[in-house]
Design an enzyme around this catalytic site. Structure first.
Site, PDB file in Angstrom:
ATOM      1  N   ASN A  10       1.167  -1.055   0.050  1.00  0.00           N
ATOM      2  CA  ASN A  10       0.443  -0.006   0.025  1.00  0.00           C
ATOM      3  C   ASN A  10       0.740   1.193  -0.196  1.00  0.00           C
ATOM      4  O   ASN A  10       1.921   1.463   0.857  1.00  0.00           O
ATOM      5  CB  ASN A  10      -1.092   0.015   1.313  1.00  0.00           C
ATOM      6  CG  ASN A  10      -2.145   1.360   1.279  1.00  0.00           C
ATOM      7  OD1 ASN A  10      -1.883   2.197   0.579  1.00  0.00           O
ATOM      8  ND2 ASN A  10      -1.960   1.342   2.431  1.00  0.00           N
ATOM      9  N   TRP A  11       0.632   2.086  -1.062  1.00  0.00           N
ATOM     10  CA  TRP A  11       1.879   2.791  -0.861  1.00  0.00           C
ATOM     11  C   TRP A  11       1.642   4.383  -0.662  1.00  0.00           C
ATOM     12  O   TRP A  11       1.964   5.470  -0.605  1.00  0.00           O
ATOM     13  CB  TRP A  11       2.481   3.165  -2.387  1.00  0.00           C
ATOM     14  CG  TRP A  11       3.361   2.438  -2.940  1.00  0.00           C
ATOM     15  CD1 TRP A  11       4.205   1.108  -2.630  1.00  0.00           C
ATOM     16  CD2 TRP A  11       4.497   2.820  -4.057  1.00  0.00           C
ATOM     17  NE1 TRP A  11       5.081   0.432  -2.957  1.00  0.00           N
ATOM     18  CE2 TRP A  11       5.518   1.468  -3.940  1.00  0.00           C
ATOM     19  CE3 TRP A  11       4.528   3.533  -4.538  1.00  0.00           C
ATOM     20  CZ2 TRP A  11       6.984   1.866  -4.991  1.00  0.00           C
ATOM     21  CZ3 TRP A  11       5.530   3.831  -5.584  1.00  0.00           C
ATOM     22  CH2 TRP A  11       6.671   2.746  -5.503  1.00  0.00           C
ATOM     23  N   LYS A  12       0.144   4.085  -0.417  1.00  0.00           N
ATOM     24  CA  LYS A  12      -0.386   5.871   0.198  1.00  0.00           C
ATOM     25  C   LYS A  12      -0.137   6.491  -0.040  1.00  0.00           C
ATOM     26  O   LYS A  12      -0.414   6.244  -1.428  1.00  0.00           O
ATOM     27  CB  LYS A  12       0.104   5.807   1.791  1.00  0.00           C
ATOM     28  CG  LYS A  12       0.046   4.538   2.712  1.00  0.00           C
ATOM     29  CD  LYS A  12       0.331   4.793   3.898  1.00  0.00           C
ATOM     30  CE  LYS A  12       0.088   3.349   4.994  1.00  0.00           C
ATOM     31  NZ  LYS A  12      -0.156   3.048   6.513  1.00  0.00           N
ATOM     32  N   HIS A  93      -9.228   1.301   4.300  1.00  0.00           N
ATOM     33  CA  HIS A  93      -8.121   0.913   5.620  1.00  0.00           C
ATOM     34  C   HIS A  93      -8.586   2.090   7.221  1.00  0.00           C
ATOM     35  O   HIS A  93      -9.052   3.380   6.430  1.00  0.00           O
ATOM     36  CB  HIS A  93      -7.230   2.001   4.100  1.00  0.00           C
ATOM     37  CG  HIS A  93      -6.118   1.701   4.951  1.00  0.00           C
ATOM     38  ND1 HIS A  93      -5.475   3.351   5.820  1.00  0.00           N
ATOM     39  CD2 HIS A  93      -4.690   1.493   5.198  1.00  0.00           C
ATOM     40  CE1 HIS A  93      -4.044   2.700   6.482  1.00  0.00           C
ATOM     41  NE2 HIS A  93      -3.896   1.574   5.932  1.00  0.00           N
ATOM     42  N   GLU A  95      -6.983   4.601   7.896  1.00  0.00           N
ATOM     43  CA  GLU A  95      -6.491   6.010   7.565  1.00  0.00           C
ATOM     44  C   GLU A  95      -7.685   6.640   6.650  1.00  0.00           C
ATOM     45  O   GLU A  95      -8.202   7.664   7.469  1.00  0.00           O
ATOM     46  CB  GLU A  95      -5.679   6.061   6.972  1.00  0.00           C
ATOM     47  CG  GLU A  95      -4.083   5.668   7.280  1.00  0.00           C
ATOM     48  CD  GLU A  95      -2.901   5.412   7.146  1.00  0.00           C
ATOM     49  OE1 GLU A  95      -2.963   5.488   5.247  1.00  0.00           O
ATOM     50  OE2 GLU A  95      -2.258   5.230   7.295  1.00  0.00           O
ATOM     51  N   GLU A 164      -5.623  -4.973  10.516  1.00  0.00           N
ATOM     52  CA  GLU A 164      -4.889  -3.797  10.783  1.00  0.00           C
ATOM     53  C   GLU A 164      -5.358  -3.795  12.096  1.00  0.00           C
ATOM     54  O   GLU A 164      -5.763  -2.482  11.866  1.00  0.00           O
ATOM     55  CB  GLU A 164      -4.569  -3.016   9.670  1.00  0.00           C
ATOM     56  CG  GLU A 164      -3.953  -3.630   8.114  1.00  0.00           C
ATOM     57  CD  GLU A 164      -3.905  -2.889   7.104  1.00  0.00           C
ATOM     58  OE1 GLU A 164      -2.378  -2.781   6.649  1.00  0.00           O
ATOM     59  OE2 GLU A 164      -4.721  -2.071   6.622  1.00  0.00           O
ATOM     60  N   GLY A 170       2.376   1.633  10.950  1.00  0.00           N
ATOM     61  CA  GLY A 170       3.245   3.073  10.981  1.00  0.00           C
ATOM     62  C   GLY A 170       3.821   2.971  12.334  1.00  0.00           C
ATOM     63  O   GLY A 170       5.033   4.009  12.679  1.00  0.00           O
ATOM     64  N   SER A 209       3.389  -2.590   9.942  1.00  0.00           N
ATOM     65  CA  SER A 209       4.812  -2.631  10.652  1.00  0.00           C
ATOM     66  C   SER A 209       5.140  -3.540  10.358  1.00  0.00           C
ATOM     67  O   SER A 209       6.241  -4.391  10.800  1.00  0.00           O
ATOM     68  CB  SER A 209       4.642  -2.470  12.327  1.00  0.00           C
ATOM     69  OG  SER A 209       4.432  -1.491  12.121  1.00  0.00           O
ATOM     70  N   GLY A 230       3.069  -1.191   4.059  1.00  0.00           N
ATOM     71  CA  GLY A 230       2.560   0.124   4.348  1.00  0.00           C
ATOM     72  C   GLY A 230       4.220   0.512   3.847  1.00  0.00           C
ATOM     73  O   GLY A 230       4.686   0.687   2.923  1.00  0.00           O
ATOM     74  N   GLY A 231       4.661   1.323   5.272  1.00  0.00           N
ATOM     75  CA  GLY A 231       6.198   2.040   4.488  1.00  0.00           C
ATOM     76  C   GLY A 231       6.931   0.463   3.527  1.00  0.00           C
ATOM     77  O   GLY A 231       7.648   1.174   3.323  1.00  0.00           O
TER      78      GLY A 231
HETATM   79  C1  PEP Z   1      -0.294  -0.054   6.050  1.00  0.00           C
HETATM   80  O1  PEP Z   1      -0.920   1.086   5.887  1.00  0.00           O
HETATM   81  O2  PEP Z   1      -1.909  -0.671   5.609  1.00  0.00           O
HETATM   82  C2  PEP Z   1      -0.033  -0.719   6.751  1.00  0.00           C
HETATM   83  C3  PEP Z   1       0.325  -1.919   6.984  1.00  0.00           C
HETATM   84  O3  PEP Z   1       1.181   0.231   6.928  1.00  0.00           O
HETATM   85  P1  PEP Z   1       2.420  -0.022   7.373  1.00  0.00           P
HETATM   86  O4  PEP Z   1       2.999  -1.396   6.867  1.00  0.00           O
HETATM   87  O5  PEP Z   1       3.225   0.450   7.501  1.00  0.00           O
HETATM   88  O6  PEP Z   1       2.303  -0.356   8.962  1.00  0.00           O
END
Ligand code: PEP
Length: 250
Positions: A10-12, A93, A95, A164, A170, A209, A230-231
């Site tokens: 997920n590149w957000k 998601h 967010e 999640e 994050g 994470s 994500g990251g």
């Molecule tokens: C996400 O936003 O879906 C996610 C899992 O982020 P991260 O891996 O950065 O925690």
């Protein structure tokens, strides 16, 4: 039942033309792991260019509107995502549930619209830290699942669930593997109650994470059928070891 693993990035709100080289690198490296499904969900405006750059590799969106068309300024329909070349989309998601006040009913409508259109869906659910600390995480997440998933699975496209925990996204923090096993087991049972035998085939991803150093132990947990990342999905150097861990987990 052992399901083929899916590792989706997920590149957000990251990614412009100069990042297409990174997408090319990930797509090319992913060919080395044919036993794993790998995908990237990129910003809507980058989808078409990403698809042109890596036509064989699954590119997805990060959200979709439930309506086919109409007066919805700034929104993107499932048909538009498909037209741009996307084959999947994230919905619900945390967010977006938080910043856009998306309700479970709205998330359900989005998932339904995307699946009917032929887009695979990764539907996100997860609890806040307050709920986890109160001891209500499983009940809360199951209630969210009940209210967010489509009434019935479709034949047009595949639904996957991403568990999640909001506090893990994050933050560098993750639940213990026992906590992940408890939650994924509960989600699996609920999917079977809801969809019968089809519920055994819905992939349940863990997200929050995930990184190269913890991916192996997370993928070893029962009913973890992949990850939403994500990251650590922004760079091939971080993302590919996660894909490799999924391949090794079988
Ligand atoms: C996400 O936003 O879906 C996610 C899992 O982020 P991260 O891996 O950065 O925690």
């Amino acid at each position: 039942m052992r399901l083929r693993k899916l590792v989706a990035g997920n590149w957000k709100m990251h990614g412009i033309s100069s990042d297409l080289a990174e997408i090319e690198q990930i797509a090319s490296a992913a060919r080395g792991y044919p036993q794993v499904d790998v995908a990237l969900c990129v910003p809507a405006v980058l989808i078409e260019r990403a698809v042109r750059a890596v036509p064989e590799f699954p590119i997805g969106g990060q959200d979709v509107h439930h309506a086919e068309r109409g007066a919805h300024t700034g929104c993107t329909s499932a048909g538009m995502l498909l037209d741009a070349g996307a084959v999947l989309t994230i919905v619900g998601h945390s967010e977006r549930r938080d910043s856009q006040r998306e309700s479970n009913a709205e998330v359900q409508a989005k998932a339904h619209a995307a699946l009917q259109c032929g887009l695979n869906v990764i539907l996100c659910i997860g609890e806040s830290l307050a709920v986890r600390e109160r001891g209500d995480a499983v009940e809360t997440v199951l209630a969210q699942l009940d209210a967010s998933i489509p009434q019935a699975p479709t034949e047009e496209a595949e639904l996957a669930i991403a568990y999640e925990p909001i506090w893990a996204i994050g933050s560098g923090k993750t639940p213990t593997t026992d906590e992940i096993a408890e939650m994924h087991g509960a989600i699996r049972e609920r999917l079977k109650q809801r969809y019968g035998g089809e519920g055994e085939r819905v992939r349940i991803l863990y997200g929050g994470s995930v990184k190269p150093s913890n991916a192996g132990e997370i993928f070893a947990v029962a009913d973890v059928d992949g990850a939403l990342v994500g990251g650590a999905s922004l760079k091939a150097a971080d993302f590919m070891p996660i894909v490799e861990a999924a391949a090794n987990a079988g």
